[in-house]
Design an enzyme around this catalytic site. Structure first.
Site, PDB file in Angstrom:
ATOM      1  N   HIS A  81       0.847  -1.199   0.000  1.00 25.27           N
ATOM      2  CA  HIS A  81       0.000   0.000   0.000  1.00 25.27           C
ATOM      3  C   HIS A  81       0.885   1.253   0.000  1.00 25.27           C
ATOM      4  O   HIS A  81       1.084   1.879  -1.029  1.00 25.27           O
ATOM      5  CB  HIS A  81      -0.935  -0.077   1.214  1.00 25.27           C
ATOM      6  CG  HIS A  81      -1.983   0.977   1.280  1.00 25.27           C
ATOM      7  ND1 HIS A  81      -2.311   1.786   0.226  1.00 25.27           N
ATOM      8  CD2 HIS A  81      -2.811   1.349   2.297  1.00 25.27           C
ATOM      9  CE1 HIS A  81      -3.289   2.605   0.584  1.00 25.27           C
ATOM     10  NE2 HIS A  81      -3.595   2.373   1.847  1.00 25.27           N
ATOM     11  N   HIS A 130      -2.555  -1.024 -11.274  1.00 19.67           N
ATOM     12  CA  HIS A 130      -3.348  -0.583 -10.129  1.00 19.67           C
ATOM     13  C   HIS A 130      -4.597  -1.432 -10.059  1.00 19.67           C
ATOM     14  O   HIS A 130      -5.143  -1.806 -11.096  1.00 19.67           O
ATOM     15  CB  HIS A 130      -3.730   0.898 -10.295  1.00 19.67           C
ATOM     16  CG  HIS A 130      -4.218   1.534  -9.040  1.00 19.67           C
ATOM     17  ND1 HIS A 130      -5.519   1.445  -8.629  1.00 19.67           N
ATOM     18  CD2 HIS A 130      -3.566   2.261  -8.105  1.00 19.67           C
ATOM     19  CE1 HIS A 130      -5.658   2.098  -7.487  1.00 19.67           C
ATOM     20  NE2 HIS A 130      -4.486   2.602  -7.142  1.00 19.67           N
ATOM     21  N   ASP A 178       2.794   6.109  -7.662  1.00 23.01           N
ATOM     22  CA  ASP A 178       4.083   5.882  -7.025  1.00 23.01           C
ATOM     23  C   ASP A 178       5.265   5.860  -7.989  1.00 23.01           C
ATOM     24  O   ASP A 178       6.409   5.787  -7.559  1.00 23.01           O
ATOM     25  CB  ASP A 178       4.055   4.546  -6.264  1.00 23.01           C
ATOM     26  CG  ASP A 178       3.217   4.671  -5.015  1.00 23.01           C
ATOM     27  OD1 ASP A 178       3.291   5.735  -4.384  1.00 23.01           O
ATOM     28  OD2 ASP A 178       2.502   3.720  -4.682  1.00 23.01           O
TER      29      ASP A 178
HETATM   30  N1  ACO Z   1       4.376  -5.590 -13.636  1.00 20.49           N
HETATM   31  C1  ACO Z   1       4.211  -6.661 -14.432  1.00 20.49           C
HETATM   32  N2  ACO Z   1       3.065  -7.326 -14.567  1.00 20.49           N
HETATM   33  C2  ACO Z   1       2.020  -6.886 -13.839  1.00 20.49           C
HETATM   34  C3  ACO Z   1       2.121  -5.759 -12.979  1.00 20.49           C
HETATM   35  C4  ACO Z   1       3.353  -5.106 -12.901  1.00 20.49           C
HETATM   36  N3  ACO Z   1       3.522  -4.043 -12.130  1.00 20.49           N
HETATM   37  N4  ACO Z   1       0.924  -5.558 -12.390  1.00 20.49           N
HETATM   38  C5  ACO Z   1       0.103  -6.494 -12.860  1.00 20.49           C
HETATM   39  N5  ACO Z   1       0.763  -7.308 -13.734  1.00 20.49           N
HETATM   40  C6  ACO Z   1       0.196  -8.400 -14.506  1.00 20.49           C
HETATM   41  C7  ACO Z   1      -0.038  -9.644 -13.635  1.00 20.49           C
HETATM   42  O1  ACO Z   1       1.089 -10.478 -13.641  1.00 20.49           O
HETATM   43  C8  ACO Z   1      -1.231 -10.232 -14.303  1.00 20.49           C
HETATM   44  O2  ACO Z   1      -0.794 -10.886 -15.477  1.00 20.49           O
HETATM   45  P1  ACO Z   1      -1.479 -12.297 -15.924  1.00 20.49           P
HETATM   46  O3  ACO Z   1      -2.897 -11.931 -16.231  1.00 20.49           O
HETATM   47  O4  ACO Z   1      -0.683 -12.747 -17.086  1.00 20.49           O
HETATM   48  O5  ACO Z   1      -1.366 -13.208 -14.742  1.00 20.49           O
HETATM   49  C9  ACO Z   1      -2.072  -9.046 -14.744  1.00 20.49           C
HETATM   50  O6  ACO Z   1      -1.097  -7.996 -14.939  1.00 20.49           O
HETATM   51  C10 ACO Z   1      -3.093  -8.600 -13.718  1.00 20.49           C
HETATM   52  O7  ACO Z   1      -2.444  -8.386 -12.478  1.00 20.49           O
HETATM   53  P2  ACO Z   1      -3.111  -8.541 -11.046  1.00 20.49           P
HETATM   54  O8  ACO Z   1      -2.048  -8.883 -10.054  1.00 20.49           O
HETATM   55  O9  ACO Z   1      -4.313  -9.409 -11.127  1.00 20.49           O
HETATM   56  O10 ACO Z   1      -3.627  -7.077 -10.780  1.00 20.49           O
HETATM   57  P3  ACO Z   1      -4.110  -6.525  -9.367  1.00 20.49           P
HETATM   58  O11 ACO Z   1      -5.180  -5.565  -9.654  1.00 20.49           O
HETATM   59  O12 ACO Z   1      -4.399  -7.616  -8.392  1.00 20.49           O
HETATM   60  O13 ACO Z   1      -2.791  -5.814  -8.825  1.00 20.49           O
HETATM   61  C11 ACO Z   1      -1.216  -4.166  -8.203  1.00 20.49           C
HETATM   62  C12 ACO Z   1      -2.637  -4.444  -8.732  1.00 20.49           C
HETATM   63  C13 ACO Z   1      -1.000  -4.909  -6.867  1.00 20.49           C
HETATM   64  C14 ACO Z   1      -1.076  -2.659  -7.935  1.00 20.49           C
HETATM   65  C15 ACO Z   1      -0.199  -4.646  -9.277  1.00 20.49           C
HETATM   66  O14 ACO Z   1      -0.424  -3.966 -10.487  1.00 20.49           O
HETATM   67  C16 ACO Z   1       1.255  -4.461  -8.816  1.00 20.49           C
HETATM   68  O15 ACO Z   1       1.779  -5.320  -8.121  1.00 20.49           O
HETATM   69  N6  ACO Z   1       1.908  -3.319  -9.199  1.00 20.49           N
HETATM   70  C17 ACO Z   1       3.265  -3.030  -8.771  1.00 20.49           C
HETATM   71  C18 ACO Z   1       3.243  -2.494  -7.341  1.00 20.49           C
HETATM   72  C19 ACO Z   1       2.714  -1.072  -7.272  1.00 20.49           C
HETATM   73  O16 ACO Z   1       3.100  -0.214  -8.060  1.00 20.49           O
HETATM   74  N7  ACO Z   1       1.818  -0.817  -6.276  1.00 20.49           N
HETATM   75  C20 ACO Z   1       1.288   0.542  -6.064  1.00 20.49           C
HETATM   76  C21 ACO Z   1      -0.195   0.588  -6.214  1.00 20.49           C
HETATM   77  S1  ACO Z   1      -0.733   2.252  -5.989  1.00 20.49           S
HETATM   78  C22 ACO Z   1      -0.970   2.460  -4.316  1.00 20.49           C
HETATM   79  O17 ACO Z   1      -1.195   1.572  -3.552  1.00 20.49           O
HETATM   80  C23 ACO Z   1      -0.852   3.851  -3.744  1.00 20.49           C
END
Ligand code: ACO
Length: 422
Positions: free
Chosen positions: A263, A302, A358
């Site tokens: 988060h 996100h 971020d």
């Molecule tokens: N890099 C590479 N691949 C990604 C990323 C990423 N940053 N984010 C999602 N994916 C991919 C997943 O591997 C998945 O691929 P698949 O369908 O082949 O399995 C698909 O995209 C969907 O991803 P989910 O994990 O289901 O998406 P979710 O909505 O659960 O996750 C999250 C959102 C946690 C923010 C994710 O995008 C992530 O981990 N991002 C990097 C961390 C980050 O920047 N967090 C900040 C969020 S903003 C905040 O909290 C203020």
């Protein structure tokens, strides 16, 4: 004709029609048809826990509005204190209201000497500033016993003002302690963001004069982080608040949620990732590694935004303003190349992965001299106004205590066996 959905229980053939209101359907109708059958929704990804009129977010369109005002306009034209007022009271203040509000907040920036001397200085020398903040916010409830009177309008307003005013003081105190520097008292002649920078960086000068471009950048970042509807920490605030815990204890729960790397810690992960990549020559190989499942592109993607996070666009502009003063963060070129490469790559495009808030904020904080440990603390300072707006809203709506159900998957009843027979 009003829109509705119909649910049919195929075991009995009974059906119930539920009207769609404000984009949702009430679970009461579901429960009347299917008593004892729980709606399984881990992470509450499809559950609306409340009705709220504070923040509007459309993740597909990349829209964020506080009380109807687009975030872009607020970032451009407003101040954090004005936005805090807006979130809490629902309307922008007129000049008189704004002056009174600023005066009130400024008046409450000091913390009790015991909070600093006995409490904060009791931490271990290398304590994490976010751990200190979580505890200090909770400790405030023991200093303001009237905070328990949550349905007394005057008391509620007083705690709200105190929390907004004292967050920067506590945050700076936690930082100064963690680097062995003496505490700096608030300078109430200074505006909110400049006062915070003074408490962070003042050494021996009679008055710390923060660079106006940096003060403005901090104020804009505070506006962008002030609220984001039902995120994890706001949900923690609402959950503790629904039990009628006082606002300090509820805010401590919210701070604890924000401490989590999923988060409030993502911008730190971005800085670490960019540092590891080390050079623009390594960007393509890094992107290839992410596509092959070796880690994630931090600061991308996100849960709600499936489009460019509108805050990321504003922050990118702020980054350039800050680097004019501080000199360019050497990691910027890597970040730009990474963003460019990802936005052209089908892996990221097809998954709707765009830069989030971020991606650039850590670069700004780092260029301004904040250690990475302070990143979640910087997030908590303005988010308190969003947390308090939600807390106040839930009390006004007299919402039920948050008490979800579970799908039990453990053992059935079994007989206790004494230890010598196991
Ligand atoms: N890099 C590479 N691949 C990604 C990323 C990423 N940053 N984010 C999602 N994916 C991919 C997943 O591997 C998945 O691929 P698949 O369908 O082949 O399995 C698909 O995209 C969907 O991803 P989910 O994990 O289901 O998406 P979710 O909505 O659960 O996750 C999250 C959102 C946690 C923010 C994710 O995008 C992530 O981990 N991002 C990097 C961390 C980050 O920047 N967090 C900040 C969020 S903003 C905040 O909290 C203020």
């Amino acid at each position: 004709m009003p829109e509705s959905i119909t649910i049919t229980d195929n075991r009995t053939g009974k059906a119930v029609e539920i009207p769609i209101t404000d984009g949702g359907v009430s679970s009461d109708a579901w429960r009347s048809l299917l008593p004892g059958l729980w709606f399984y929704d881990s992470g509450l990804t499809t559950t609306a826990m409340c009705e709220s009129s504070i923040t509007y977010l459309d993740g597909d369109e990349g829209i964020l509005r506080y009380r109807g005002y687009p975030i872009e306009q607020l970032a451009e034209e407003s101040t954090y204190l004005e936005v805090a007022y807006l979130l809490l009271k629902g309307e922008l203040p007129n000049k008189e209201q704004y002056d009174a509000w600023s005066r009130e907040v400024t008046h409450h920036t000091f913390i009790h000497e015991n909070v600093r001397k006995r409490f904060l200085e009791g931490f271990h020398y290398d304590a994490h500033p976010m751990g200190m903040l979580v505890s200090a916010v909770a400790a405030l409830s023991t200093f303001y016993l009237d905070a328990k009177d949550i349905y007394n309008a005057e008391s509620r307003e007083k705690q709200i003002v105190r929390l907004i005013a004292k967050m920067p003081t506590l945050a700076a105190a936690a930082h100064r302690f963690s680097v062995g520097m003496p505490f700096v008292y608030p300078d109430n002649e200074l505006p909110f963001a400049a006062n915070f920078l003074s408490m962070m960086w003042k050494v021996a000068e009679p008055r710390y004069e923060a660079n106006p471009a940096l003060t403005k950048a901090i104020d804009v970042l505070f506006i962008l982080h002030a609220d984001h509807e039902q995120n994890c920490s706001t949900t923690a605030m609402r959950t503790a608040g629904s039990a009628h815990a006082d606002p300090y204890s509820s805010a401590a729960a919210a701070c604890a949620a924000l401490y989590g790397p999923r988060h409030g810690g993502a911008n730190e992960a971005v800085v670490r990732m960019l540092t590891e990549i080390g050079s623009i020559d390594n960007v393509d190989a890094f992107i290839q590694g992410v596509k092959e499942g070796r880690g994630r592109l931090q600061g991308f993607g996100h849960r709600v935004y499936k489009n460019y996070d509108p805050r990321a666009r504003i922050i990118k502009k702020v980054a350039y303003d800050v680097f004019e003063v501080t000199g360019k963060n050497p990691l910027l070129d890597i970040a730009l190349k990474l963003e460019d490469a990802a936005l052209k790559d089908d892996y990221f495009v097809s998954r709707k992965l765009y830069p989030n808030v971020d991606f650039y904020s850590g670069l700004i904080y780092q260029a301004m001299g904040f250690p990475v440990d302070m990143f979640p603390v910087l997030f908590a300072i303005p988010r308190i106004s969003g947390w308090l707006a939600h807390w106040s809203e839930l009390l006004d709506q007299d919402l039920k205590i948050v008490r979800p159900r579970q799908l039990y998957t453990g053992e059935g009843e079994r007989k206790y066996v004494s230890i010598d027979q196991r």
